[in-house]
Design a protein around this motif. Structure first.
Motif, PDB file in Angstrom:
ATOM      1  N   PHE A 209      15.565  -3.358  13.613  1.00 42.94           N
ATOM      2  CA  PHE A 209      15.482  -3.658  12.178  1.00 42.94           C
ATOM      3  C   PHE A 209      14.582  -2.651  11.480  1.00 42.94           C
ATOM      4  N   VAL A 210      14.702  -2.624  10.155  1.00 41.72           N
ATOM      5  CA  VAL A 210      13.788  -1.838   9.326  1.00 41.72           C
ATOM      6  C   VAL A 210      13.111  -2.800   8.366  1.00 41.72           C
ATOM      7  N   ALA A 211      11.815  -2.572   8.132  1.00 39.11           N
ATOM      8  CA  ALA A 211      11.023  -3.469   7.270  1.00 39.11           C
ATOM      9  C   ALA A 211       9.894  -2.658   6.631  1.00 39.11           C
ATOM     10  N   PRO A 212       9.254  -3.237   5.594  1.00 36.80           N
ATOM     11  CA  PRO A 212       8.045  -2.591   5.062  1.00 36.80           C
ATOM     12  C   PRO A 212       6.993  -2.467   6.172  1.00 36.80           C
ATOM     13  N   ALA A 213       6.042  -1.561   6.005  1.00 35.62           N
ATOM     14  CA  ALA A 213       5.031  -1.287   7.049  1.00 35.62           C
ATOM     15  C   ALA A 213       4.338  -2.568   7.506  1.00 35.62           C
ATOM     16  N   TRP A 214       4.349  -2.806   8.811  1.00 33.95           N
ATOM     17  CA  TRP A 214       3.657  -3.977   9.385  1.00 33.95           C
ATOM     18  C   TRP A 214       2.326  -3.568  10.015  1.00 33.95           C
ATOM     19  N   TRP A 215       1.968  -2.305   9.879  1.00 31.98           N
ATOM     20  CA  TRP A 215       0.705  -1.785  10.397  1.00 31.98           C
ATOM     21  C   TRP A 215      -0.142  -1.357   9.194  1.00 31.98           C
ATOM     22  N   LYS A 216      -1.385  -0.997   9.474  1.00 26.76           N
ATOM     23  CA  LYS A 216      -2.264  -0.553   8.385  1.00 26.76           C
ATOM     24  C   LYS A 216      -2.841   0.807   8.730  1.00 26.76           C
ATOM     25  N   GLY A 217      -3.206   1.561   7.702  1.00 29.44           N
ATOM     26  CA  GLY A 217      -3.928   2.816   7.945  1.00 29.44           C
ATOM     27  C   GLY A 217      -3.256   4.033   7.350  1.00 29.44           C
ATOM     28  N   ALA A 218      -4.082   5.014   7.005  1.00 28.60           N
ATOM     29  CA  ALA A 218      -3.606   6.280   6.441  1.00 28.60           C
ATOM     30  C   ALA A 218      -2.740   6.977   7.482  1.00 28.60           C
ATOM     31  N   PRO A 219      -1.779   7.807   7.079  1.00 32.21           N
ATOM     32  CA  PRO A 219      -1.495   8.223   5.703  1.00 32.21           C
ATOM     33  C   PRO A 219      -0.501   7.299   4.990  1.00 32.21           C
ATOM     34  N   PHE A 220      -0.328   6.066   5.492  1.00 29.79           N
ATOM     35  CA  PHE A 220       0.743   5.218   4.967  1.00 29.79           C
ATOM     36  C   PHE A 220       0.302   4.413   3.747  1.00 29.79           C
ATOM     37  N   THR A 221       1.245   4.231   2.810  1.00 33.87           N
ATOM     38  CA  THR A 221       0.977   3.494   1.569  1.00 33.87           C
ATOM     39  C   THR A 221       1.899   2.284   1.511  1.00 33.87           C
ATOM     40  N   LYS A 222       1.889   1.603   0.375  1.00 34.10           N
ATOM     41  CA  LYS A 222       2.732   0.403   0.209  1.00 34.10           C
ATOM     42  C   LYS A 222       4.225   0.740   0.248  1.00 34.10           C
ATOM     43  N   ASP A 223       4.577   2.015   0.120  1.00 39.76           N
ATOM     44  CA  ASP A 223       5.998   2.406   0.167  1.00 39.76           C
ATOM     45  C   ASP A 223       6.498   2.655   1.591  1.00 39.76           C
ATOM     46  N   ALA A 224       5.587   2.613   2.566  1.00 42.42           N
ATOM     47  CA  ALA A 224       5.959   2.965   3.943  1.00 42.42           C
ATOM     48  C   ALA A 224       6.995   1.999   4.514  1.00 42.42           C
TER      49      ALA A 224
END
Length: 312
Positions: A209-224
């Protein structure tokens, strides 16, 4: 409800299955050993008692990474399976491990995400809010957290050993930070992978599946965005994650990270898959070992019983 936050419109009909991804940091080496032994004991019972609704129950560490950082990935077939996969005694043991009481606390939460949470189940939703760290709740955008064709498959009924042996399952995560305006194009390309679970013959892929980011941390933003694939073996995944396709994802991303977890790094298969993905030049490669539990429940590798017992 915060479910669906940042989730975008969903294109799939969701089953009752849901997934939990948790990352914690143990206080010290001793705390890690306590956590490891508790998780191994519980996972052993989940296997021995054939609690198959607990489809994936993987407890991992990054090889060459912080040895105190623990990643947990759990897929449940339904809310009912989640609520019954532990005995009261086992549940008590684990809740002590997750204690927030300063006297007893042995782990610090880093991130918690639930994909396709069962919003109509008050007990589980209360549990998620009890995790109180802003458990992110989100919906998958495409694909299946639990592939229905993994379970109901004519090919598998005809050739029950075609899944191979238990203990060789792999989990791959591709993590994308889309370039401005490139998210939709990227999703279309990722659709070439998530289409696996629309194929009736996909008996070797538990989840994709594909989903919004379920991890945290740079360089990722809310669009990840993240793509997650769980399969019975590493070699088949090389076919789905062709180098040309994975490399083409990069054109739509400002960052691409790749995580590969394997139940065993002993043979060549998982290593070859890792090198195959490394050749696509992601910005970061992460290799994880499973120190407790399983990526796919071993019971799913046993031969199915015959449809009818032979006459005496």
């Amino acid at each position: 409800s915060s479910a669906g936050a940042g989730g975008g419109g969903s294109t799939t009909q969701h089953s009752a299955a849901y997934l939990l991804n948790l990352s914690y940091k143990c206080k010290d080496d001793n705390a890690f050993l306590v956590v490891k032994e508790a998780l191994k004991a519980v996972a052993y019972n989940v296997v021995e008692k054939e609690r198959k609704g607990c489809c994936s129950y993987a407890y991992m560490r990054t090889i060459g990474g912080d040895p105190l950082c623990v990643h947990m990935s759990e897929i449940f077939a339904s809310a009912e399976d989640a609520l019954t996969h532990l005995t009261p005694h086992e549940a008590e043991t684990l809740s002590e491990m997750f204690s927030e009481d300063p006297e007893k606390k042995i782990m610090t939460k880093l991130s918690v995400a639930c994909i396709n949470p069962p919003e109509d189940n008050a007990e589980i939703m209360a549990g998620l809010s009890f995790l109180r760290m802003g458990a992110q709740c989100m919906r998958s955008i495409d694909g299946e957290v639990l592939n229905p064709f993994f379970f109901n498959n004519t090919w598998l009924r005809r050739y029950p050993k075609s899944r191979g042996e238990a203990g060789a399952s792999v989990l791959v995560e591709l993590r994308f930070e889309p370039k401005p305006g490139a998210r939709e194009e990227l999703l279309k390309k990722i659709g070439q992978v998530t289409s696996i679970v629309k194929n009736r013959d996909a008996f070797a892929v538990l989840s994709c599946f594909v989903a919004p980011a379920w991890w945290k941390g740079a360089p990722f933003t809310k669009d990840a965005l993240g793509l997650s694939v769980v399969a019975c073996g590493a070699m088949g995944l090389k076919t789905y994650l062709k180098k040309s396709l994975v490399s083409s994802f990069k054109g739509h991303c400002s960052a691409l990270h790749c995580v590969v977890a394997a139940e065993s790094w002993e043979g060549d298969d998982a290593e070859e898959l890792y090198e195959h993905l490394e050749d696509c030049n992601p910005d970061l490669m992460e290799k994880r070992e499973v120190f407790a539990g399983f990526i796919i429940h071993p019971s799913y590798f046993k031969e199915a019983p015959p449809a009818a017992a032979p006459a005496p």
